[in-house]
Structures are given as C-alpha cells and as structure tokens.
Design a protein around this motif. Sequence first.
Motif, PDB file in Angstrom:
ATOM      1  N   ILE A 194      39.099 -10.652 -24.687  1.00 55.62           N
ATOM      2  CA  ILE A 194      39.796 -10.482 -23.280  1.00 55.62           C
ATOM      3  C   ILE A 194      39.191 -12.202 -22.476  1.00 55.62           C
ATOM      4  O   ILE A 194      37.687 -12.849 -22.402  1.00 55.62           O
ATOM      5  CB  ILE A 194      38.574 -10.113 -22.227  1.00 55.62           C
ATOM      6  N   GLY A 195      39.884 -12.704 -22.037  1.00 51.80           N
ATOM      7  CA  GLY A 195      40.162 -14.322 -21.580  1.00 51.80           C
ATOM      8  C   GLY A 195      40.148 -15.219 -22.458  1.00 51.80           C
ATOM      9  O   GLY A 195      40.283 -15.221 -23.559  1.00 51.80           O
ATOM     10  N   GLY A 196      38.419 -15.303 -21.982  1.00 51.08           N
ATOM     11  CA  GLY A 196      37.687 -16.978 -22.995  1.00 51.08           C
ATOM     12  C   GLY A 196      37.569 -16.497 -24.257  1.00 51.08           C
ATOM     13  O   GLY A 196      37.054 -17.382 -25.237  1.00 51.08           O
ATOM     14  N   THR A 197      37.041 -14.749 -24.624  1.00 49.19           N
ATOM     15  CA  THR A 197      36.344 -14.784 -25.439  1.00 49.19           C
ATOM     16  C   THR A 197      36.880 -14.599 -27.135  1.00 49.19           C
ATOM     17  O   THR A 197      38.482 -14.498 -26.543  1.00 49.19           O
ATOM     18  CB  THR A 197      35.546 -13.121 -25.038  1.00 49.19           C
ATOM     19  N   ALA A 198      36.372 -15.318 -27.948  1.00 50.20           N
ATOM     20  CA  ALA A 198      36.973 -15.277 -28.997  1.00 50.20           C
ATOM     21  C   ALA A 198      36.360 -15.697 -30.516  1.00 50.20           C
ATOM     22  O   ALA A 198      35.757 -15.860 -30.102  1.00 50.20           O
ATOM     23  CB  ALA A 198      38.409 -16.399 -28.761  1.00 50.20           C
ATOM     24  N   TYR A 199      36.718 -15.622 -31.081  1.00 49.97           N
ATOM     25  CA  TYR A 199      36.222 -15.969 -32.048  1.00 49.97           C
ATOM     26  C   TYR A 199      36.864 -16.185 -33.649  1.00 49.97           C
ATOM     27  O   TYR A 199      38.096 -16.227 -33.377  1.00 49.97           O
ATOM     28  CB  TYR A 199      35.213 -14.176 -33.406  1.00 49.97           C
ATOM     29  N   LEU A 200      36.338 -17.120 -34.298  1.00 47.74           N
ATOM     30  CA  LEU A 200      37.033 -17.060 -36.077  1.00 47.74           C
ATOM     31  C   LEU A 200      36.527 -16.513 -37.086  1.00 47.74           C
ATOM     32  O   LEU A 200      35.265 -16.519 -36.938  1.00 47.74           O
ATOM     33  CB  LEU A 200      37.044 -18.283 -35.958  1.00 47.74           C
ATOM     34  N   LYS A 201      36.662 -15.789 -37.722  1.00 51.16           N
ATOM     35  CA  LYS A 201      36.530 -15.562 -39.274  1.00 51.16           C
ATOM     36  C   LYS A 201      36.388 -15.776 -40.330  1.00 51.16           C
ATOM     37  O   LYS A 201      37.751 -16.272 -40.889  1.00 51.16           O
ATOM     38  CB  LYS A 201      37.137 -13.867 -39.101  1.00 51.16           C
ATOM     39  N   LEU A 202      35.635 -15.838 -41.165  1.00 47.62           N
ATOM     40  CA  LEU A 202      34.859 -17.079 -42.512  1.00 47.62           C
ATOM     41  C   LEU A 202      35.640 -15.569 -43.261  1.00 47.62           C
ATOM     42  O   LEU A 202      35.195 -14.705 -43.307  1.00 47.62           O
ATOM     43  CB  LEU A 202      33.612 -17.678 -42.184  1.00 47.62           C
TER      44      LEU A 202
END
Lengths: 490, 879
Positions: free
Chosen positions: A424-432
């Motif tokens: 939500i909002g700025g909460t984000a990830y990248l996944k390897l």
Amino acid sequence: MAQRAVWLISHEPGTPLGGTVRFSRRYPTVEKRAKVFNGTSYVPIPEDGPFLKSLLFELRLLDEDRDFMESRDSCSRINKTSVYGLKVGGEELWPVVAFLKNGIVYACVPLVEQTLSPRPALISISAISQGFELLFGIQDFLYSSQKIDTELNTKLSQLPDLLLQACPFGTLLDANLQNSLDSISFASVTHPQKQPAWKAGTYKGKPQVSISITEKVKSMQYDKQDIADTWQVVGTVTCKCDLEGIMPNVTISLSLPTNGSPLQDILVHPCVTSLDSAILTSSSIDAMDDSAFSGPYKFPFTPPLESFNLCYYTSQVPVPPILGFYQMKEEEVQLKITVNLKLHESVKNNFEFCEAHIPFYNRGPITHVEYKVSFGQLEVFREKSLLIWIIGQKFPKSMEISLSGTVTFGAKSHEKQPFDHICIGGTAYLKLHFRILDYTLTGCYADQHSVQVFASGKPKINTHRKLISSDYYIWNSKAPAPVTYGSLLL
Amino acid sequence: MGLLSREAWAQRLGAFRASPSAYMAAPEGEDLGRDLLSDLRSEKLSEQTKVSMLALSLEYPAQLWPDAPAAEAAATSLLDTLVLLPPRPSALRRPLLLAATTALVTGGVLGPTSGASLRLLPLLLGLASGGDLGRGFGPSSEQRPLQATACECLRELESCKPGLLGGSLGLLRGLLGQEGPVAPVQPLSLLLALALRNTLVIQARARASLQGLLTVRASPPGGGPWNWTLAQEGEAHLQPQAPSWPAAEEECGLSALEPSPEEARELRAAVAQLLDTSYLLTPVAQAQLLWLLGWALRGLRGQPPVLFKPQLVRLLGTAQLTLLHAVLALKAAFGEALFTAQDEALLLRRLTLAAQHPALPLPAHLFYLHCLLSFPENCPLGPVGEEAAPLLLEPQLCRGLLPNLLHDPMALLARLHLLCLLCAEDEQKEEKGQAQSPCHYLQELLAGLQQRAALTGGPRALATLCFQASYLVAHCLAGHHTVLAPLTHGLAQLYRARPALAPHFVDLLDRVAPELGEPLRVVLRQEVVSRPGGDEALRWHLQMLAKVADRDAQSATLGFLQAAAAHCTDWGLQQALLRVCRALLRAGGGGGLADLLQALARQLEDPDGRDHARLYYVLLSHLSGPKLGVALGPSLAAPALTSSLVAENQGFATALMVQEAPAPIRLSVGPRRAEGPVPVLQLQVEVLEPVYSLELRFRVEGQLYAPLGAVHVPCLCPGRPARPLLLPLQPRRPAPAQLDIRALYTKSTGLTCYTHLPPLPVKFADLFLPFPKAPEGARLGFFEELWDSCLPKGTESRLWCPLGPQGLEALVSRHLEPFVVVARPPTSYHIAIRLPPDSKLLLRLEAAQADGVPVVLRTDDWAVLPLVGDYLRGLSAAV
C-alpha cells in the motif's frame, strides 16, 4: 483413531455452488462407534450437498462476502487450526479437518472416542493427526507428478480402490497411497522374510542410489538502520535407492566444508533407524555458537522403494548470496526507482537463471518507462504493471549491478491490475528468482564414498545439488515494510 | 427388477450417490439392496462393476439393509457369494469380506445368535492365521492380501465389540512370532495391540485376572465354538472414554487389574514383541500402535513404560504428524515415568521447531502450535484445559513463532494468541519500554492489520482478520492498559478511514463489552459526531451511533442528528436515524431530544418516519425513565417478522400491558388474633423480589363471606422485614373457606405484572371471637345465661375430646385461652365463643380424665356442630 468420512472438493469460484464434490467416502462402522462414543452430542455425517455448502461457507470460499454476516465474520469466530465446526441442519458437526490446496479442499471428520460436550482438546484426539496424514497422503498422491488436469482426473478415479487398500474401515493403514497402488501389483510375491508394510515389493535390477540436495534460500532485506535483514536456507535431501533385497541397509553422510554453515532443525524420514543426539538437538531456536555440531551428519536407514525425502534441514549462512537495496519514491505522476544488487564473492557465479521481478501493485497499467541498467536487460509488462530485470547467467566482474529509472502509470482499473494488501502506498518489494546448479549455499554435500550400502552388489551412486531462491524479497527502503519479530532484534 | 446391465448399474449407483436419502425415498430405492445382492452373482456383470456395487454397500449398508434381519440376510448372502466364487484370482474376495463385516456391524447383528457371525468369525480367523481353507479360497497368490484383509476385518469387529478376540490373544501372539514365510506384520500387530488393550480394560473393569489369556493358544480356526464371554462383558463398555489423556485419569482404572508376576512377564513380552517389530509398520500404523499400547499399559501395575524408551529418539527425529502426536500421547500418559525434565525440554524444542519448520505444511504448523499450548507438562502450573504457554517454553524459543503481516490469517491468529500470552507474562515481569518488547511488537502488528483493513475496496476477510485480532488481544490482555489504549485509538482511526466497517465495529463492541466496551464506545462516538451530517457514509454513521450513543455528550450527538436529518431522504436512512433516537430515549434523553423528535415529526418526508418520531415524542413526554427503558428495550418475544415496527410494537406492548409473571412474594396465615368486632386474618409475607405498588385481591368461593377489600402495599424488598398484612373477614355464615389471591404489582424494571398466588385456607377457628369480659364474680352467671339462651332454638351435644400427654390445662391455654369465661384448673372450664356474624358456641369441659375430657356443648346454630366436632377432635393432634 478412525475417520468417519473423507471428501475432496474442487473449489470453483464463480459457479453457483462454489465447488463440486469430486470424491467422498463414508465409514458406517466408524459412524456406529461415533454414535455410541458421542452419546447425546452425536451429530450425523450429512450428505454431500449440505456438507459442501457448509464447508465452503466456513472456509470463506463462497463468493458472497459483500455483506457482513455474523455467522462468518464475527470477530469471536476464531479458528487457529485447520479444524472446523460446521453448521449442518441446526447442529454443529465437529471436528472437521479441512484445508485448501491447489484448488482442492481436502476434508475429513475424525472419530472422537468420547462425548463432544464439552469439546475435548484437539491434542487428546488421536484421530486428528491421522486425519491430517490421510489428507496429506491423498494430496501427495494427486500431485506427486505435477501434470495436466486429465492426470488429476485419472488419479481421482483411482482413489476409491486405493482407499479400499489404504483405509478400508476408516483407520488409515498407510498414508503413502502410491505404496498401496504398488502393493496391488506386487501382491503375488511370496515373502520368506518379514516384509515392512511400507515397502510393497522388492527391487530387481542394477543397484543404484541417487541423492539430491536442494537448498532454497529465502530472504527479507530492508536496507534500514533499525531493521535487520533476515535470510535462511532450507534444505531437502531426496533419495532414490534401487537396491535388491527386502531390507537393505544404507547410511548416507552429509558433510560440510571447513567453513560450511552447520545444519539445524533436522527432520528425518521415518525410515531412518537411529539418530545422533547432536543431530536431534542442533536447532535454530538456540543462539548460535562456535561449538555447534558441524557434521558429518549420518543417516542410517532402510529405504522404501520409491523416491523419498530423507531429511529436511535449515541453516543460517553468514551472508545472503545476493545483497541489495531497492529505493522507490513517488514524484508527482511518476515513480522513481533505484535498484542495486551485489553477489557475494563466496557464491558460485554461474546461474541457470537470475531475474529480479519488480511488481507495482494497486496502480494502473504502466504507460511509460525510462531506465538505465548497468547489466542485463529489462522487460516491461505494461498491463501487469510489472518489470522483469533479466540478469542472466553471470554477474559482471565487479559482482555489483544497478538499475535506475522512472515509471509512469495510467488510470487504475481494478479488474486487470494486481491488488495487494501489503503493498500500500510506498510499501513495495522486488523479488529475486534464481537457480544455481551443482552448488549449495551451506556447502553441504553427500560424498559418494561416504555412502555405505549393505546389500548385494556395489551400487552406482549419483549425487546432485542445487540452490534455488524462494521468497527472496528486497523491500523499498523509503517506505514502511512488513517486518518479522526477528528483524526487530538488533 | 430383473438383471441390470453394466451401464444401468453405473447409472443407478450414480443416482444413489448424488443423494442417498432422495433415492431411497423414491420407488426405485426399495429394491436396491436386494438387486445388489442378487446381481453380485450374475455372470454377465464385470468384476469392476461388482466392485463398485460392493463399494456402495461398504458406505451405505444402513440404507440398503435398514434393519437387523435384512443385515443378517445380506451378510449371509455376501458370504454365500464369496464361497461360490470360482477358484481363480478375483478382485471380489477382499471387498466381499469387508462388505460382510460392515453389514454385520452396522446392522447390529454381530453376536452368538447370528448365523452369519458364526460363519464369518472362524473364516476370518482362519484366513488371518494363514491356514488352508480349501477350495473357494482361490489361488495362493491371493492368500497374503486376504490374510491382511481378514486381520483388518477382525480389527474392525473388535473395535465395535471389544473383547471379541480376547480368547485369541495367544493365537495372535503366536502368529506374530512365527519364523519363515509369515503373516503380514502390520495387520497382525495392530490387531493384537487392539485386542490386548480391550482385554486389559474389560478384565480390569470386571476385576478379573488375565486368566492366562496371553498364553493360551487354543481356539484353532474352525475348531470349537467362538468364545463370546469377554465380548459380552465388553459390550457394555464401548462407551465414551479418552483413556490416554490425563484428564480422564479415573476412567481408565487399569490399576484395578493385578496381574500375577507370570502374567506381568507375559504382558511385558507381548508389548516388547510388538514394539520391536514396529519399525516394519508404516508411520501412521506405528502411531496407532503407540496410542494403543500407551492406553493398554497406562496405570497398570508393574509395567514400567521404559519399554517405549528405545523408540523415542527415532520418533522425535521425524516430521511425521502422527508419530509426534503419538509421542505426546505417551507423554501425557506416563509423564515423568517416561520423560525426564531434560526429555521434556527436548520434546518441547522439537515441537517448537516443528511448529515453524519451513518444510512442513501450514495445517501441520497450526496443529503443532496447538499442541505446544496444550503441552502435557510434567509439572503443570496453570488451570487444566486452558491454552497456555508451557513453563519451559522461554520467550527466546518463541521468537520464530511470532506473527507477522505476511502470514496466512489462521497462522496469524494462532501466533497472535501466543504473542498475547507472552505479552501478559512480559508485563507481569517488568515494564521495560524497549522497542523490541513483545508488547511493542504487538502494537506495530495491530497497526499494520488496521492499515490493511482500512484499504477501500479490500476484501472483507482482511477487515474480519483485523477485528478477530482485536478481539483476541482484548480478551487475552484485558486490563493491560498499555496495549488496549493504542488498540482503541487505532480502531477509531480505522473507523475514520473506512466507516463501511460499522457492522464489524458493532459486532466487536458486543463481544468485548467488559474488556474494551466503554473506552471504545466513547472514541467511536466522538469519531462519528465530529463529522458533518451529510457524509456519504451517513448510513454507517447512524448504525454506529445507534450502538454507541448514550447519556454522555448528548448535545454533540443531537447536533449531529439534526444536521443529518436533512440528508435522510429515504426510508432506510430515516429508520436508521430513528434507531439512534430510540437508543437515546433508552439512555434517558433530555429536552434536546424532545425538540429533535418534534422537529422530525414535522420534517421527515416519510409518513412512517413521522409517526415513529411522534410516538417517540409521546413516549418521552409521558413515561418515566425506567418505564421508557423497558418500553424500548429488546422484546422478550422472538420477533416473527424482521420488521422493526413489529419488533418495536412488541416492545411497547410488553411494557404497557400487564404481564403474567411468577409470584414475587409468598403468603402464609399467621397467628390468630381473636379480638375486635370482626375476625381478622393475619398474613405473613415472604418477599422473593422487589415489588412496588402491590395490590392483593382476595376472593372466597361461594357467598360464605362478604366481599373482601384489597390490601395495598407501596413497596416490598427482599431482606427487609415486612409487616404482617391484616385482612378483616366478614363471614355470612360461620364456616371455613378458601381464599383465592391475586397480586398486581410493578417490577423494578417498570413492568406491571400480575400473579395468581397459591390459595390460603381460612380455618373454622380463625373465625372465633370472645364475648366481652364480664366483671369478676358475675362470670358464672353470664355463662349460665348464655348457656340457657341456646335452647330451645339451638342444640346440645356431648363429645369426647381426646387429650394428649399434656393434659387439659395445656390444651385450653394453647387453643382456647381467650374464650374462657370460668376456669377451675386443672379439671373444669366454661368456654364461650362468638361466631360471627351472630352465632355462639358454648363448651363445658369438666371432670377431665387422663386420656380425655367429656365436653358438653351448646350452640344456637346447629349447622356448626360437625365443624365443632372436627375442631375438638383435631385439638390434641394439633399440639
């Protein structure tokens, strides 16, 4: 210890009933006992139709969750295990063991050998774990080879005969249904010696043993002062022993190089005949110290016919294989992103593949991307709001690569773009996502010479190793991220 | 119905399975059981079809053959079919054995009088022992699977009729110990273990010894009659039991069994034999064996559980759910006798580890977590039956078991429970205030859950999860202000962000009223009333307010409602608005509310709404507070319709009508007064519940007395002494009567009630009044004058009045004292009684003897003679 009934239900969202009973089996002799044991608290097993409806409602698998319904949504209806009470015809059927996996709901009703009011604790009911094991066994059988739907249908059609073997009266004889299938075909063999029930027949042919070690590494990286990054290795050792004789004895030793990370939390297959106490006690819940047992880890066992998981372990390696950071900032109409990844020098720089997936949730489709990568290529999936950075087989000599760019999004339309309740909002990830063959992060290996086989003939021994990423997340360090308790203990 | 084809059977079986009850209710259901049995012998149907027919009979025998004779006949027919099979390999033998067993058990016919039982049992035992059964039992290739099947059938029969195989224990042991080509180990082991357990239980209950049952190798297959003795003992004992868990300690009662040293040795040998070969069993069967042997040996004297010890290390290493569960059962059964403190710590660690091991599936994690919180400790401290963290489970060990937002809802709740238990302990220790304290972590987690629930358009399950977590925390940490205050605050913020969750809030308020109700109510009310009235979420605000509005801060609430009224354009919103008014009325609304209601009565568009507003106004201005509360309270009658009007009207009706209720007081007749111009009954009151404005109405059957006036009491309270009530009687004839009593009163809740009290008797003697006292010296003359005046109009009679041991003097002083005119104690009394309205009764008691006194009586009303007779004769008994 018996089950009163068992069901397999395919979950079909969007259909009027929400699902179909694909298989069901009742055990009337157990039901007879239930009536006596449960006394006035006895609730009979319903027919398939009412059971399906009630179970899907309880599991929240019906599509009608628009309005608040007290019987389902009340805050005091808390389930902490996969054991439910189902409202059927004004009474409550309990305990119903049920869980959803790969679109199929597995369910059974274990016999409780006492009155149900007051409800006894689950731990005191022997049939509960038997019920779980039956359902896990059916699940393993259906998905032992992940193939197409037609195969699933074939396997479903085999179930009645298999359960007649493995669970004729509701008391489970063998959770390994494949073994029951084999025992039908091996039936004619005569046995001069005591035959284990978990081994339907004997192998005839060239002796060989294959051992494969698969390590999965997971990680949560935050790049933050007050939150610790976490990572963990989970290993699975799979064996297939093609050896003649009824009870051949095999000992496999797992070894670590001198700087290897000790194996912990070791769980073994029931065919392992004895365990060193050092193996039993090495556990990740204790604080690590230098005196930790570092092998060799010896597993003496009598193998079953089929391929099986000899043991599972976890390990805490000193550094994650790839350390990185991800910064994402909202700037007016676009997102500015920066990614940096660094392969640790101790890790084998030879990937089968290596990719970073960068999803953008709760936003519209990507309309425009400007980027710069120091290495590899970037693929843009506009409708899915996803970037995939294909890193390839090797990191460059510097071991460090970076990506920076800006992403612009169109208007949000709920149907197509992915929804996520974490990001939500700025909460984000990248996944390897990566895989390295012939390599383990712990260094763990099974030496061919360390395999001892007490059976006729000298077997050929094959060993395999691989490392796979699993749940390898790098969170946006410019916004809050979900943390585990472990991450807070700095 | 004739012979059916393969397709017809497939269709028939399919139709049956779709809904067995519907199929059996239809005409085609009638013949299904019979057709199935006959077609099993048809040569035209394939074995596959027959197997599926048998599979049906395994699942639905009670539908196919609903009564005992039908089940017996079916089992016989199945056995006949089995015998008639040609001696080549067949897939039918196994299912036929299973089907015959199932039919006998479910039909309830298994027993010495059933022919099918007497055929099946020796057959099964013969097959199980691997004996040669001659023709009909097909090729040797089938012998082994049939042997296993026979063991399974016997095990099922033994499960349903404990003790059935008590006589075959020795035989089974022998089979298991055989060398060379042997019977399958697993079915025999499980059968022997079950039979052993059941025999021990039955013999212990009967306080009998093992009688060499373990060693006798008698009852060879086919030879001699079946031994039903133990099964008949055991039959009564297939009853609720949980013999393995400590809570059921007393039920087990194996300690009653006192095996001789030799029997104990044999028993130990049998158990050791089973355990030694247990590695040959599948993991699930090993687990069953351990449960059974644990049951069998628990509480049995002279059987130390060390036999299990060699198995434990191996079992602790596995990840198998059933095996670890069985170890826990052994732990519960034997405690310290099998697990030292170190063993216990190790088991706990393995359990903690299994509850979070990444290689195991979620349902297993959750079950292990449950086991952890119900762990059978050697030295439990807490209350039994409540989930709690075991003493040895240090917070350090739980680190990996704490919840985070990425968990599945069920895992999150289970782990949250553990976290709450840790927080409760943590607070007890010391307020640390560290960032990583469990309480701090809990707050962060709750905040995260609230943030997710606040997501507009998010699935309801996320909101539900947030409220479930709040509920769990409020329950586990009641009174922990440091946790509950931020929780309340966070929930208020959640409401601000997503008022559509109002139904969840209402639900939460209902469930956590004691722990969190008041502070949460206050913040939510503030949250709502601080909004402008015309919000698009008005309907949620009104729903919320109807729950949280009360006497406090009423002006703000009224302000909000006034502003909202203009936006309540449809019926639903108006009703929601009125519901809030109603809540305020119940809480005791003031002048502001009256103004609002009057305004609504004019302003609302919907006539129904206006009527309601007017009604509320009228109620507010006419009823007192408590009465209003009751009038608007939830109706006692279950509303037949969900219409609010119906429910509401029932509420009014309840309040405004007189309700029949159980008696709030108990009345009894007190001592006689015997003075004044008329007889007065003295009523004693026992108060059972507070009563206000009590009116007691009395009535006498017939017209014996003039109508009686009502008695009024303003207030009666239990525990406070109540003055006796005086009820003047005006008899029209001197006769006893029965008082019919009704009470009308108001309860403390404001309801007006009426009650029919039990009737009270007015006895003949209750009507007695004395004559005015004549001066001393003139009394005898006065009496003689009365005596003479009775005749000739009246009558004279003589009676014998029996005296008790106390004598005449005591009798007179006790019963007739006020009426004595002339006394010459202890032998002679002259007594004059006035009987209202205008009769008299005169008695002469003279020349008393030891056991009685002759009485001469005169009265001017001959109708009272029988009453006097009864009265006098009753006196001595009445002492």
